[in-house]
Design a protein around this motif. Structure first.
Motif, short mmCIF file in Angstrom:
data_model
loop_
_atom_site.label_atom_id
_atom_site.label_comp_id
_atom_site.label_asym_id
_atom_site.label_seq_id
_atom_site.Cartn_x
_atom_site.Cartn_y
_atom_site.Cartn_z
N LEU A 7 0.88 -1.17 0.00
CA LEU A 7 0.00 0.00 0.00
C LEU A 7 0.91 1.22 0.00
O LEU A 7 1.45 1.61 1.03
N ASN A 8 1.11 1.80 -1.17
CA ASN A 8 2.13 2.82 -1.36
C ASN A 8 1.64 4.26 -1.27
O ASN A 8 2.45 5.18 -1.37
N SER A 9 0.36 4.46 -1.11
CA SER A 9 -0.16 5.82 -1.04
C SER A 9 -1.44 5.85 -0.21
O SER A 9 -2.02 4.81 0.10
N VAL A 10 -1.86 7.04 0.12
CA VAL A 10 -3.12 7.23 0.86
C VAL A 10 -4.27 6.66 0.04
O VAL A 10 -5.16 5.99 0.58
N ASN A 11 -4.25 6.89 -1.26
CA ASN A 11 -5.32 6.37 -2.12
C ASN A 11 -5.33 4.85 -2.14
O ASN A 11 -6.41 4.24 -2.21
N PHE A 16 -8.00 -0.10 -0.64
CA PHE A 16 -7.87 -1.40 0.02
C PHE A 16 -8.97 -1.57 1.08
O PHE A 16 -9.65 -2.60 1.13
N VAL A 17 -9.17 -0.57 1.91
CA VAL A 17 -10.19 -0.64 2.97
C VAL A 17 -11.59 -0.71 2.36
O VAL A 17 -12.45 -1.45 2.86
N ASN A 18 -11.84 0.03 1.30
CA ASN A 18 -13.15 -0.04 0.64
C ASN A 18 -13.45 -1.45 0.14
O ASN A 18 -14.59 -1.90 0.19
N ILE A 19 -12.41 -2.15 -0.32
CA ILE A 19 -12.60 -3.53 -0.78
C ILE A 19 -12.77 -4.48 0.40
O ILE A 19 -13.70 -5.28 0.44
N GLY A 38 -7.98 -5.46 9.13
CA GLY A 38 -7.79 -5.02 7.75
C GLY A 38 -8.93 -4.17 7.21
O GLY A 38 -8.86 -3.69 6.09
N LYS A 39 -9.95 -3.97 8.01
CA LYS A 39 -11.06 -3.11 7.61
C LYS A 39 -10.96 -1.74 8.28
O LYS A 39 -11.83 -0.90 8.11
N SER A 40 -9.90 -1.52 9.05
CA SER A 40 -9.72 -0.27 9.80
C SER A 40 -8.70 0.63 9.13
O SER A 40 -7.50 0.34 9.12
N ILE A 41 -9.16 1.73 8.59
CA ILE A 41 -8.26 2.65 7.91
C ILE A 41 -7.26 3.25 8.90
O ILE A 41 -6.08 3.39 8.60
N MET A 42 -7.72 3.57 10.11
CA MET A 42 -6.81 4.12 11.12
C MET A 42 -5.78 3.09 11.55
O MET A 42 -4.62 3.42 11.77
N GLY A 43 -6.21 1.84 11.67
CA GLY A 43 -5.27 0.79 12.03
C GLY A 43 -4.19 0.62 11.00
O GLY A 43 -3.00 0.48 11.33
#
Length: 73
Positions: A7-11, A16-19, A38-43
């Motif tokens: 995961l190389n960028s914020v996007n 990834f989290v949306n999926i 893996g569903k936690s963007i903050m994590g």
């Protein structure tokens, strides 16, 4: 199933989290001694993302969408 993802960028993290959020079962990320949802963007943002991270999931139908993040080591 276990795989390594980059995961190389914020996007990338957002996509990834949306999926993974659509997975019916847990998506676990293992990075050293840390185990993150893996569903936690903050994590995910709490991890060092300069190297690929190990993801464990039981969602075969999402593999096609996640393929762009999967790396071979």
């Amino acid at each position: 199933m276990k795989c390594k993802v980059a995961l190389n960028s914020v996007n990338d993290v957002k996509a990834f989290v949306n999926i993974t959020f659509r997975a019916e079962k847990d998506v676990d990320i293992h990075c050293g001694k840390y185990h993150i949802d893996g569903k936690s963007i903050m994590g995910i943002f709490s991890l060092e993302l300069d190297k690929p991270i190990e993801v464990e999931l039981d969602a075969e139908k999402l593999l096609g969408e996640l393929q762009r993040f999967i790396v071979e080591e």
